[in-house]
Design a protein around this motif. Structure first.
Motif, PDB file in Angstrom:
ATOM      1  N   ASN A   1     -10.294   6.431  -1.577  1.00 27.51           N
ATOM      2  CA  ASN A   1      -9.191   6.231  -0.610  1.00 27.51           C
ATOM      3  C   ASN A   1      -8.285   7.464  -0.566  1.00 27.51           C
ATOM      4  O   ASN A   1      -7.050   7.353  -0.596  1.00 27.51           O
TER       5      ASN A   1
ATOM      6  N   VAL B   1       0.854  -1.181   0.000  1.00 28.50           N
ATOM      7  CA  VAL B   1       0.000   0.000   0.000  1.00 28.50           C
ATOM      8  C   VAL B   1       0.890   1.230   0.000  1.00 28.50           C
ATOM      9  O   VAL B   1       1.866   1.300   0.751  1.00 28.50           O
TER      10      VAL B   1
ATOM     11  N   ILE C   1      -9.801   1.426   4.682  1.00 29.98           N
ATOM     12  CA  ILE C   1      -8.918   2.248   5.505  1.00 29.98           C
ATOM     13  C   ILE C   1      -9.729   2.847   6.637  1.00 29.98           C
ATOM     14  O   ILE C   1     -10.760   3.464   6.396  1.00 29.98           O
TER      15      ILE C   1
ATOM     16  N   ILE D   1      -6.013  -2.659  -1.197  1.00 30.85           N
ATOM     17  CA  ILE D   1      -6.738  -2.102  -0.058  1.00 30.85           C
ATOM     18  C   ILE D   1      -8.165  -2.621  -0.008  1.00 30.85           C
ATOM     19  O   ILE D   1      -8.892  -2.521  -0.999  1.00 30.85           O
TER      20      ILE D   1
ATOM     21  N   VAL E   1      -5.148   0.195   7.950  1.00 30.25           N
ATOM     22  CA  VAL E   1      -5.373  -0.163   6.546  1.00 30.25           C
ATOM     23  C   VAL E   1      -5.535  -1.673   6.476  1.00 30.25           C
ATOM     24  O   VAL E   1      -4.612  -2.409   6.807  1.00 30.25           O
TER      25      VAL E   1
ATOM     26  N   ALA F   1      -4.351   6.913  -1.532  1.00 29.20           N
ATOM     27  CA  ALA F   1      -3.820   5.594  -1.200  1.00 29.20           C
ATOM     28  C   ALA F   1      -4.077   4.645  -2.359  1.00 29.20           C
ATOM     29  O   ALA F   1      -5.144   4.672  -2.978  1.00 29.20           O
TER      30      ALA F   1
ATOM     31  N   ALA G   1      -2.173   6.796   7.053  1.00 23.28           N
ATOM     32  CA  ALA G   1      -3.349   5.921   7.019  1.00 23.28           C
ATOM     33  C   ALA G   1      -3.137   4.836   8.062  1.00 23.28           C
ATOM     34  O   ALA G   1      -2.152   4.085   7.991  1.00 23.28           O
TER      35      ALA G   1
ATOM     36  N   THR H   1      -5.846  -4.841   4.252  1.00 24.17           N
ATOM     37  CA  THR H   1      -5.551  -5.220   2.873  1.00 24.17           C
ATOM     38  C   THR H   1      -6.450  -6.363   2.419  1.00 24.17           C
ATOM     39  O   THR H   1      -7.173  -6.965   3.220  1.00 24.17           O
TER      40      THR H   1
END
Length: 121
Positions: free
Chosen positions: A76, A2, A31, A28, A100, A24, A97, A102
């Motif tokens: 994001n 990320v 977030i 992802i 986060v 971002a 961030a 994933t």
């Protein structure tokens, strides 16, 4: 992986405005909190503003009433609208961030590379 990429820094006169953006990208899922921090050479990094996924905000006393943080969850992306800037706002601004999540179910905290904001006439 990320990544956070900031944009919008530069030179602005005292009393002027500037808008920072931070996008971002990567694997992802979601977030949680996003925020902006700043650092002056020789000093510790300090919080400027944070925003939760639901839109709850928190500001440093020094920027309350002048800066506004917002975010677009679909993109994001987090923004920092800086109004009535002062010379003491000069710093490198970092995007953060936290939480986060994933696509592989990892939870990360990620920092951007920083963008320089200089307030000077």
């Amino acid at each position: 992986q990320v990544q956070l990429v900031e944009s919008g820094g530069g030179l602005v006169q005292p009393g002027g405005s500037l808008r920072l953006s931070c996008a971002a990208s990567g694997s992802i899922f979601r977030i949680n909190a996003m925020g902006w921090y700043r650092q002056v050479s020789g000093k510790e990094r300090e919080l400027v503003a944070t925003i939760s996924r639901g839109g709850n905000t928190n500001y440093a006393d020094s920027v309350k009433g002048r800066f506004t943080i917002s975010r677009d969850n679909a993109k994001n992306t987090v923004y920092l609208q800086m109004n009535s800037v002062k010379p003491e706002d000069t710093a490198v601004y970092y995007c953060n961030a936290d939480g986060v999540i994933t696509m592989t179910a990892r939870t990360l905290e990620v920092w951007g590379q920083g963008t320089l904001v200089t307030v000077s006439s």
